[in-house]
Design an enzyme around this catalytic site. Structure first.
Site, PDB file in Angstrom:
ATOM      1  N   GLY A 149     -15.077 -18.904  -1.451  1.00  0.00           N
ATOM      2  CA  GLY A 149     -15.148 -19.078   0.004  1.00  0.00           C
ATOM      3  C   GLY A 149     -15.042 -17.809   0.820  1.00  0.00           C
TER       4      GLY A 149
ATOM      5  N   GLY B  13      -9.072  -8.204  20.258  1.00  0.00           N
ATOM      6  CA  GLY B  13      -8.066  -7.321  19.650  1.00  0.00           C
ATOM      7  C   GLY B  13      -7.050  -8.117  18.860  1.00  0.00           C
TER       8      GLY B  13
ATOM      9  N   LYS C 271     -10.477  -5.745   3.048  1.00  0.00           N
ATOM     10  CA  LYS C 271      -9.390  -4.857   2.577  1.00  0.00           C
ATOM     11  C   LYS C 271      -9.950  -3.726   1.721  1.00  0.00           C
ATOM     12  CE  LYS C 271      -7.481  -7.465   4.963  1.00  0.00           C
ATOM     13  NZ  LYS C 271      -8.127  -8.420   5.701  1.00  0.00           N
TER      14      LYS C 271
ATOM     15  N   HIS D 163      15.877   4.408  -3.795  1.00  0.00           N
ATOM     16  CA  HIS D 163      15.637   5.571  -2.938  1.00  0.00           C
ATOM     17  C   HIS D 163      14.736   6.558  -3.667  1.00  0.00           C
ATOM     18  CE1 HIS D 163      16.491   8.743  -0.040  1.00  0.00           C
ATOM     19  NE2 HIS D 163      16.643   9.559  -1.067  1.00  0.00           N
TER      20      HIS D 163
HETATM   21  P1  NAD Z   1      -7.484 -13.943  16.742  1.00  0.00           P
HETATM   22  O1  NAD Z   1      -7.224 -15.243  17.393  1.00  0.00           O
HETATM   23  O2  NAD Z   1      -6.423 -13.285  15.930  1.00  0.00           O
HETATM   24  O3  NAD Z   1      -7.915 -12.877  17.848  1.00  0.00           O
HETATM   25  C1  NAD Z   1      -8.975 -13.080  18.733  1.00  0.00           C
HETATM   26  C2  NAD Z   1      -8.712 -12.243  19.969  1.00  0.00           C
HETATM   27  O4  NAD Z   1      -9.862 -12.252  20.788  1.00  0.00           O
HETATM   28  C3  NAD Z   1      -7.551 -12.779  20.802  1.00  0.00           C
HETATM   29  O5  NAD Z   1      -6.602 -11.761  20.984  1.00  0.00           O
HETATM   30  C4  NAD Z   1      -8.242 -13.194  22.108  1.00  0.00           C
HETATM   31  O6  NAD Z   1      -7.412 -12.987  23.224  1.00  0.00           O
HETATM   32  C5  NAD Z   1      -9.459 -12.296  22.138  1.00  0.00           C
HETATM   33  N1  NAD Z   1     -10.567 -12.805  22.962  1.00  0.00           N
HETATM   34  C6  NAD Z   1     -11.031 -14.080  23.003  1.00  0.00           C
HETATM   35  N2  NAD Z   1     -12.058 -14.169  23.887  1.00  0.00           N
HETATM   36  C7  NAD Z   1     -12.241 -12.911  24.404  1.00  0.00           C
HETATM   37  C8  NAD Z   1     -13.137 -12.356  25.360  1.00  0.00           C
HETATM   38  N3  NAD Z   1     -14.050 -13.097  25.964  1.00  0.00           N
HETATM   39  N4  NAD Z   1     -13.040 -11.031  25.643  1.00  0.00           N
HETATM   40  C9  NAD Z   1     -12.096 -10.273  25.047  1.00  0.00           C
HETATM   41  N5  NAD Z   1     -11.218 -10.749  24.132  1.00  0.00           N
HETATM   42  C10 NAD Z   1     -11.298 -12.073  23.818  1.00  0.00           C
HETATM   43  O7  NAD Z   1      -8.826 -14.146  15.894  1.00  0.00           O
HETATM   44  P2  NAD Z   1      -9.555 -13.198  14.845  1.00  0.00           P
HETATM   45  O8  NAD Z   1      -9.024 -11.825  14.906  1.00  0.00           O
HETATM   46  O9  NAD Z   1     -11.006 -13.414  15.067  1.00  0.00           O
HETATM   47  O10 NAD Z   1      -9.132 -13.847  13.481  1.00  0.00           O
HETATM   48  C11 NAD Z   1      -9.410 -15.216  13.211  1.00  0.00           C
HETATM   49  C12 NAD Z   1      -8.359 -15.825  12.336  1.00  0.00           C
HETATM   50  O11 NAD Z   1      -8.450 -15.319  11.028  1.00  0.00           O
HETATM   51  C13 NAD Z   1      -6.956 -15.576  12.829  1.00  0.00           C
HETATM   52  O12 NAD Z   1      -6.213 -16.750  12.784  1.00  0.00           O
HETATM   53  C14 NAD Z   1      -6.415 -14.575  11.866  1.00  0.00           C
HETATM   54  O13 NAD Z   1      -5.021 -14.722  11.674  1.00  0.00           O
HETATM   55  C15 NAD Z   1      -7.191 -14.854  10.604  1.00  0.00           C
HETATM   56  N6  NAD Z   1      -7.331 -13.622   9.858  1.00  0.00           N
HETATM   57  C16 NAD Z   1      -6.248 -13.135   9.198  1.00  0.00           C
HETATM   58  C17 NAD Z   1      -6.323 -11.939   8.537  1.00  0.00           C
HETATM   59  C18 NAD Z   1      -5.117 -11.399   7.824  1.00  0.00           C
HETATM   60  O14 NAD Z   1      -4.240 -12.160   7.505  1.00  0.00           O
HETATM   61  N7  NAD Z   1      -5.035 -10.101   7.597  1.00  0.00           N
HETATM   62  C19 NAD Z   1      -7.491 -11.193   8.555  1.00  0.00           C
HETATM   63  C20 NAD Z   1      -8.572 -11.714   9.248  1.00  0.00           C
HETATM   64  C21 NAD Z   1      -8.474 -12.932   9.895  1.00  0.00           C
END
Ligand code: NAD
Length: 460
Positions: free
Chosen positions: A45, A180, A56, A437
């Site tokens: 997936g 962001g 990563k 350490h």
């Molecule tokens: P997110 O919800 O973390 O962030 C999306 C961001 O986009 C938010 O901060 C939001 O305010 C902003 N946004 C929305 N509409 C906007 C606009 N019109 N203009 C400007 N900013 C806007 O979503 P993501 O980063 O796309 O990730 C999706 C999901 O996948 C999340 O739940 C995340 O936790 C998960 N994910 C996790 C990992 C990890 O664990 N390392 C990695 C990738 C994704």
């Protein structure tokens, strides 16, 4: 084959072979349940093919590029010459390919039957795949999520989501990242590390707004230092793409001219057109609502992973899948609690957290005490030239409620942090354990010592 053919009846029919679906299949086979695992693309997936693993890998490439660019910090004459895009893909694809091969082997060995094709829920116990009907004593919905795109924005060679960005054909010089959140700051780190000029546009007033505010502040400070531009509190009003480039228009302020726009504004559930609603499964904005045992409103139908409201994380999917297999087998496992699931953002610097922020703990009625230990006092972090901090949120005279860490390498500390929160450890107990350490993990021990009121290497 017909409806009555016994080979088409299984203990579990699982729709989707991503993290949630395949984990459920493997655990179910260990418990000797018969399993059909329906997948229209590749086993593994999003996480394996378009998410966690390939991103990563590229974050690691970016880290190596940064290290080469900053060799002088460590007394070395090195420089970063640039990206070999074909080889960059090759490295990522090799990692993904190796894991994919391993996973295919695991699934095959397990005896789960992989049914290729797009499945559709027909009723409480039936999934149809290319005209073949599979009957399950339990049906598990595990169809995951996909990148959201803002209305009015069209994807193309200059405007992409993370899915297409991982198949990039040309290295951009200037990139605008819309959003962001986790994906946005991870890709901003990738592109900046690989030498691109990056601007992050975020509608809220800070990056990674789901994290504790001091984590956002530290990340923003580090990004600024790396030359990453940020427009927070900025809403995108439109994106215009042409052959030569793209323009991002904001509701306020100057437009941003770039070569590539990455849309990272969240992920939505992949539940449309799969027959869920027609079969009577209760849903909310495309997500499948469940009880804590991941039972949907339809008897015999369960749901796991990103389809279920809450954290969208691969390891939550694994845990859900395992839980459902064990529950169906009658092992009575404890439900998966989002509250103790660790969260890691693999940007540079990294953010890793588990449990409650001080604000959330206060709102939940806890008598909260918070301490913060700077990585500047930690030898290993100084050696790596990283800054950051570890914040412990505790109940006054009680257990650790949350741990929030920012800095290069903190992702590997989240294991201990989650034991502290998950086992409801008191900082005094953690402080009495000797930490090696010099390690970065030592900083977690020092933070616990600080929270226990007996700091060693902490300035007043
Ligand atoms: P997110 O919800 O973390 O962030 C999306 C961001 O986009 C938010 O901060 C939001 O305010 C902003 N946004 C929305 N509409 C906007 C606009 N019109 N203009 C400007 N900013 C806007 O979503 P993501 O980063 O796309 O990730 C999706 C999901 O996948 C999340 O739940 C995340 O936790 C998960 N994910 C996790 C990992 C990890 O664990 N390392 C990695 C990738 C994704």
């Amino acid at each position: 084959m017909t409806d009555s053919d016994s080979t088409d009846t299984y203990d579990l029919v699982i729709l989707g072979a991503g993290s949630g679906g395949y984990a459920c299949a493997l655990r179910a086979r260990q418990l000797e349940l018969s399993v059909a695992l329906v997948e229209e693309d590749k086993v593994g997936g999003t996480c394996l093919h378009r998410g966690c693993i390939p991103t990563k890998a590229w974050l690691h490439s970016a880290e190596v590029a940064e290290a080469a660019a900053h060799g002088a910090t460590f007394g070395l004459r090195t420089s970063f010459e640039g990206v070999d895009l074909e080889a960059l893909h090759g490295y990522k694809d090799k990692v993904v390919g190796q894991l994919y091969k391993g996973l295919q082997g695991l699934v095959k060995q397990s005896g789960a039957e992989v049914v290729p094709g797009r499945g559709r829920l027909v009723d409480a116990s039936t999934v149809e795949v290319d005209g073949r009907r599979l009957t399950g004593r339990t049906v598990v919905l595990a169809t995951g999520s996909h990148p959201r795109v803002l209305p009015g924005i069209e994807l193309g060679p200059r405007v992409m989501t993370s899915d297409q960005a991982l198949r990039l054909e040309e290295m951009p010089e200037r990139v605008a990242v819309l959003g962001g959140g986790v994906i946005g700051v991870e890709f901003a780190s990738i592109f900046a590390g690989l030498g691109c000029e990056v601007t992050v546009v975020e509608a809220l007033d800070r990056l990674v707004a789901a994290e504790e505010p001091s984590m956002s502040k530290a990340l923003e400070r580090a990004f600024r230092k790396r030359g990453i531009a940020m427009r927070t509190g900025a809403r995108v009003s439109g994106v215009e793409a042409e052959d030569a480039g793209a323009t991002v228009r904001l509701e306020e302020g100057d437009p941003i001219e770039v070569d590539l726009v990455l849309v990272a504004v969240g992920r939505g559930p992949s539940s449309e057109g799969l027959g869920y609603e027609e079969a009577g499964v209760a849903m909310e904005r495309g997500l499948v609502t469940t009880d804590e045992r991941l039972r949907t409103s339809v008897d015999g139908v369960r749901a796991v992973g990103d389809l279920v409201p809450g954290l969208q994380l691969a390891h939550r999917g694994f845990a859900h899948g395992i839980f459902v297999a064990e529950d169906v087998a009658g092992l009575e496992p404890a439900p998966v609690r989002d509250a103790v699931i660790p969260r890691v953002t693999y940007s540079d610097p990294e953010i890793a957290s588990v449990g409650l922020t001080a604000e959330q703990a206060g709102a939940a009625g806890h008598d909260v005490e918070t301490v913060s230990y700077p990585l500047g006092g930690n030898g290993r972090s100084l050696i790596k030239a990283t800054t950051g901090s570890i914040t412990i949120v505790r109940e006054k005279d009680g257990a650790v409620l949350g741990v929030h860490m920012v800095g290069a390498g903190v992702s590997e500390l989240v294991g201990e942090a989650q034991l502290m929160v998950g086992w409801e450890a008191h900082p005094e107990e953690v402080a009495s354990l000797v930490h090696a350490h010099p390690t970065q993990g030592e900083a977690l021990g020092e933070a616990a010592m600080l929270a226990a009121g007996r700091p060693l290497h902490a300035h007043a």
